[in-house]
Design an enzyme around this catalytic site. Sequence first.
Site, PDB file in Angstrom:
ATOM      1  N   CYS A  38      42.099   9.128  38.670  1.00  0.00           N
ATOM      2  CA  CYS A  38      42.455   9.991  37.547  1.00  0.00           C
ATOM      3  C   CYS A  38      43.910  10.457  37.580  1.00  0.00           C
ATOM      4  O   CYS A  38      44.809   9.722  37.206  1.00  0.00           O
ATOM      5  CB  CYS A  38      41.491  11.179  37.501  1.00  0.00           C
ATOM      6  SG  CYS A  38      41.469  12.020  35.884  1.00  0.00           S
ATOM      7  N   GLU A  68      34.772   8.593  37.438  1.00  0.00           N
ATOM      8  CA  GLU A  68      35.091   9.679  38.365  1.00  0.00           C
ATOM      9  C   GLU A  68      33.976  10.729  38.357  1.00  0.00           C
ATOM     10  O   GLU A  68      33.439  11.066  37.309  1.00  0.00           O
ATOM     11  CB  GLU A  68      36.420  10.336  37.969  1.00  0.00           C
ATOM     12  CG  GLU A  68      36.840  11.450  38.920  1.00  0.00           C
ATOM     13  CD  GLU A  68      38.110  12.178  38.487  1.00  0.00           C
ATOM     14  OE1 GLU A  68      38.755  12.808  39.343  1.00  0.00           O
ATOM     15  OE2 GLU A  68      38.461  12.116  37.287  1.00  0.00           O
ATOM     16  N   LYS A  74      41.398  11.270  46.450  1.00  0.00           N
ATOM     17  CA  LYS A  74      42.376  11.581  45.406  1.00  0.00           C
ATOM     18  C   LYS A  74      43.612  12.235  46.010  1.00  0.00           C
ATOM     19  O   LYS A  74      43.530  13.279  46.658  1.00  0.00           O
ATOM     20  CB  LYS A  74      41.721  12.500  44.372  1.00  0.00           C
ATOM     21  CG  LYS A  74      42.507  12.684  43.075  1.00  0.00           C
ATOM     22  CD  LYS A  74      41.653  13.481  42.102  1.00  0.00           C
ATOM     23  CE  LYS A  74      42.236  13.546  40.716  1.00  0.00           C
ATOM     24  NZ  LYS A  74      41.315  14.237  39.780  1.00  0.00           N
TER      25      LYS A  74
END
Length: 307
Positions: free
Chosen positions: A177, A55, A136
């Site tokens: 994440c 990431e 995300k």
Amino acid sequence: MRMTSTETNAAPSKSMRVALCQFHVTPVKEENRGTAKSYLAKAKENGAQLVVLPEIWNSPYATAAFPEYAEALPEIGDTDTDSPSAKLLFDAALEYKMWIVGGSIPEVVKEGGEEKIYNTCLVLSPEGKVVAKHRKVHLFDIDVPGGITFFESETLSPGETVSHFSTPFGEIGVGICYDIRFAEYAMLLTEKHNCVVLIYPGAFNMTTGPLHWELLQRARAVDNQCYVMAASPARTDDPGDKDAKYPHYTAWGHSTVVSPWGEVISTIDEKEGIVLADLDLAKVEEMRTGIPTSKQKRPDMYRLEEL
């Protein structure tokens, strides 16, 4: 460059060699691109068919840094780009003929006269085409007393897609994440889109990493009876530079591959290196047949819906 790996003794009928690249990220974008390029080359040398970057690999992990390091990124179906970081992925996918899950980088988008920044992962096919683009979905906004305070929403906007792509090995889902904390997102990928692998480029910290990084990967693997992989930046200790342009973020590291049974089959510590693993995709069906939870749900009591 260190390697950690696990290999099967006999080639399964449906197998895929994967590589997770864990390296230091610096404030110098050109240096980060050079590092990423060398790790992609090393992954290919070790026979990887699919490679995952960490990431935010081209930028410091700081909300104030994201707008400065952001690039305009290509869309699904594109085969070329003006983005230097994305161009690196295009070139490597074509040269090495492998699938690349390009970690994530800050993306700038102009929408209706307004500029938005996203934390975005591009997925490239071996033909050099964008086959998935994940922004995300769940932003990392936390405030742990005595631990860490971080609010991605200070500069980032959330994505709105359930992201997955088709390969000869099966359907593969992508999150970034903090997305891994939301079981419903992973369930959508496996129940509605039949994903056999879930991939999460991530950068957990020194507060949440020791307790939750491996735990969440194993939980999502068992919940969904599939492989789960998470690629982190390598840990860089705080240099204590009070004059630094951006605050330092210390990543936990420990990039990991987990089997459908919840076993850690390959991992690394906090230092730089590549995690290699041979995934036997037949084990996904074996797990789903032996413990058929997907067929034992109670839609008369609860239901998962994709909106």
